[in-house]
Design an enzyme around this catalytic site. Structure first.
Site, PDB file in Angstrom:
ATOM      1  N   CYS A 109       0.836  -1.204   0.000  1.00 26.37           N
ATOM      2  CA  CYS A 109       0.000   0.000   0.000  1.00 26.37           C
ATOM      3  C   CYS A 109       0.871   1.255   0.000  1.00 26.37           C
ATOM      4  CB  CYS A 109      -0.886  -0.035   1.238  1.00 26.37           C
ATOM      5  SG  CYS A 109      -2.232   1.115   1.207  1.00 26.37           S
ATOM      6  N   MET A 161      -8.083   1.051   0.658  1.00 19.96           N
ATOM      7  CA  MET A 161      -7.487   0.329   1.783  1.00 19.96           C
ATOM      8  C   MET A 161      -7.578   1.143   3.068  1.00 19.96           C
ATOM      9  SD  MET A 161      -6.989  -2.441   0.349  1.00 19.96           S
ATOM     10  CE  MET A 161      -6.487  -3.215   1.857  1.00 19.96           C
ATOM     11  N   GLU A 162      -7.454   2.455   2.958  1.00 18.36           N
ATOM     12  CA  GLU A 162      -7.561   3.316   4.141  1.00 18.36           C
ATOM     13  C   GLU A 162      -8.974   3.257   4.720  1.00 18.36           C
ATOM     14  OE1 GLU A 162      -3.907   4.337   2.096  1.00 18.36           O
ATOM     15  OE2 GLU A 162      -5.929   3.968   1.349  1.00 18.36           O
ATOM     16  N   ASP A 190     -12.639  -4.760  21.522  1.00 14.84           N
ATOM     17  CA  ASP A 190     -11.650  -4.710  22.595  1.00 14.84           C
ATOM     18  C   ASP A 190     -12.227  -4.078  23.859  1.00 14.84           C
ATOM     19  OD1 ASP A 190      -8.949  -4.855  23.776  1.00 14.84           O
ATOM     20  OD2 ASP A 190      -9.024  -2.672  23.593  1.00 14.84           O
TER      21      ASP A 190
END
Length: 166
Positions: free
Chosen positions: A76, A118-119, A133
């Site tokens: 990337c 992709m970002e 999380d």
């Protein structure tokens, strides 16, 4: 099928040279869903998660992920992002397992020689992983679903939207 550009003629992985491409406004939109128990969503909504404001932290995590995408996706390019937007919405209709959810939509934009898909996808994934999380102590059965590109605009290939014919 189109040729895969991240492989050389010898079949080796490579970073594509974009130096001959024109800089254009580029936008990518990605989405994803985190399924959870109804009680988990209620605790997120009412601020009863011990680690803090879940969606605020997930928003920051998404932006950080978009900015650091080339650090985790090997081929990337580094991109000077113009902006990253993150939106959350609740899914109140239980699925077949009785789980509700949170949907994230991320939008990444830049003016550059290569796209920001992709970002946007990294941002969506990290937003959902951050929620997981922060809530895993009360709901380990949460599951991430349907992280996908919804739309991309800009560059030589123009506009692509999910559901559009190729």
């Amino acid at each position: 099928m189109d040729k895969l550009t991240h492989f050389s003629d010898a079949g080796r992985a490579r970073m594509v040279d974009v130096s001959e491409k024109s800089s254009t406004q580029r936008v990518a939109i990605a989405s994803g869903v985190l399924r959870m128990q109804i009680a988990t969503l209620e605790r997120i909504r009412t601020g009863q998660i011990a680690k803090g404001d879940v969606l605020t932290v997930a928003d920051v995590g998404a932006v950080m992920a978009a900015k650091r995408t080339p650090d985790i996706i090997p081929m990337c390019h580094s991109i000077a992002l113009s902006g990253v937007e993150v939106e959350f919405s609740e899914i109140l209709e239980p699925d077949a397992e009785g789980c509700v959810g949170i949907r994230v939509v991320t939008t990444a934009s830049c003016v550059g020689q290569t796209g920001v898909e992709m970002e946007a996808l990294c941002a969506a994934n990290v937003a959902l992983l951050t929620i997981y999380d922060m809530c895993k102590a009360i709901d380990r059965g949460m599951r991430i679903e349907c992280v996908q590109l919804e739309e991309k605009r800009g560059g030589k290939s123009g506009v692509w939207k999910r559901g559009m014919a190729k």
